[in-house]
Write an enzyme that holds these catalytic residues in place. Structure first.
Site, PDB file in Angstrom:
ATOM      1  N   GLY A 100      49.119  84.236  37.898  1.00  0.00           N
ATOM      2  CA  GLY A 100      49.693  83.589  36.720  1.00  0.00           C
ATOM      3  C   GLY A 100      48.764  82.483  36.266  1.00  0.00           C
ATOM      4  O   GLY A 100      47.551  82.544  36.481  1.00  0.00           O
ATOM      5  N   CYS A 101      49.326  81.451  35.655  1.00  0.00           N
ATOM      6  CA  CYS A 101      48.511  80.346  35.146  1.00  0.00           C
ATOM      7  C   CYS A 101      47.649  79.765  36.264  1.00  0.00           C
ATOM      8  O   CYS A 101      48.139  79.402  37.329  1.00  0.00           O
ATOM      9  CB  CYS A 101      49.409  79.266  34.566  1.00  0.00           C
ATOM     10  N   LEU A 102      46.353  79.699  36.010  1.00  0.00           N
ATOM     11  CA  LEU A 102      45.391  79.301  37.046  1.00  0.00           C
ATOM     12  C   LEU A 102      45.536  77.849  37.479  1.00  0.00           C
ATOM     13  O   LEU A 102      45.116  77.504  38.577  1.00  0.00           O
ATOM     14  CB  LEU A 102      43.965  79.601  36.601  1.00  0.00           C
ATOM     15  N   TRP A 103      46.145  76.999  36.683  1.00  0.00           N
ATOM     16  CA  TRP A 103      46.258  75.592  37.067  1.00  0.00           C
ATOM     17  C   TRP A 103      47.023  75.436  38.373  1.00  0.00           C
ATOM     18  O   TRP A 103      46.574  74.777  39.296  1.00  0.00           O
ATOM     19  CB  TRP A 103      46.952  74.771  35.985  1.00  0.00           C
ATOM     20  N   ASP A 127      54.934  81.947  31.408  1.00  0.00           N
ATOM     21  CA  ASP A 127      53.655  82.467  30.908  1.00  0.00           C
ATOM     22  C   ASP A 127      53.726  83.990  30.829  1.00  0.00           C
ATOM     23  O   ASP A 127      53.997  84.660  31.829  1.00  0.00           O
ATOM     24  CB  ASP A 127      52.516  82.044  31.837  1.00  0.00           C
TER      25      ASP A 127
END
Length: 156
Positions: A9-12, A83
């Site tokens: 998912g979101c890399l952060w 996301d």
């Protein structure tokens, strides 16, 4: 040291979580296995991922798969949290066939394996994300993340 590329998912949040794991020596936010990149920064078909350099005598690909399953919904296709889209798909990518074999074995051992939507593929290509995405949650801890804060710090 060995390297795998982990998409969750979101890399952060994925980077914030992975860099706390035992045996992980280096992380870098990026994008893997896409079809092209424009000058405007559009990443066609790429999965957001974290380049993960690890010490295999401390943590294995099997271990990393277990950790990944702590932070994703493994049944969701192209979505994690709020996301949505192909760039938020989940997967493990590597240039080493042994890594892929180990990741597939992890999935094959699960009783729910027929429902799992996690890719395990050879690394076709990789692009480092812009500096603003590197260690983003360290710089801006209140930014949105699909991973709960208590989970992000579970292994610190």
């Amino acid at each position: 040291m060995e390297t795998v590329y982990i998409a969750g998912g979101c890399l952060w949040g994925v980077q914030a979580f992975i860099k706390t794991l035992p045996g992980v020596e280096f992380t870098e936010a990026g994008r893997a296995n896409g079809t092209g990149c424009t000058l405007e920064g559009e990443y066609d078909g790429y999965a957001e991922c974290v380049k993960t350099r690890f010490n295999p005598s401390v943590v294995t690909v099997n271990d990393l798969m277990g950790y990944l399953f702590e932070i994703i919904d493994p049944y969701s296709v192209n979505r994690q949290g709020e996301d949505v889209g192909p760039k938020y798909r989940t997967g493990v990518y590597s240039e080493m066939p042994e890594h892929l074999k180990e990741a597939r074995a992890f999935l094959d051992e699960r009783p729910d394996r027929d429902r799992i939507a996690v890719e395990v593929l050879p690394l076709a290509n990789y692009v480092r994300s812009a500096e603003e995405h590197q260690d983003r949650l360290d710089k801006f801890p209140d930014d949105y993340c699909h991973i709960p804060k208590k989970v992000l710090s579970r292994h610190k």
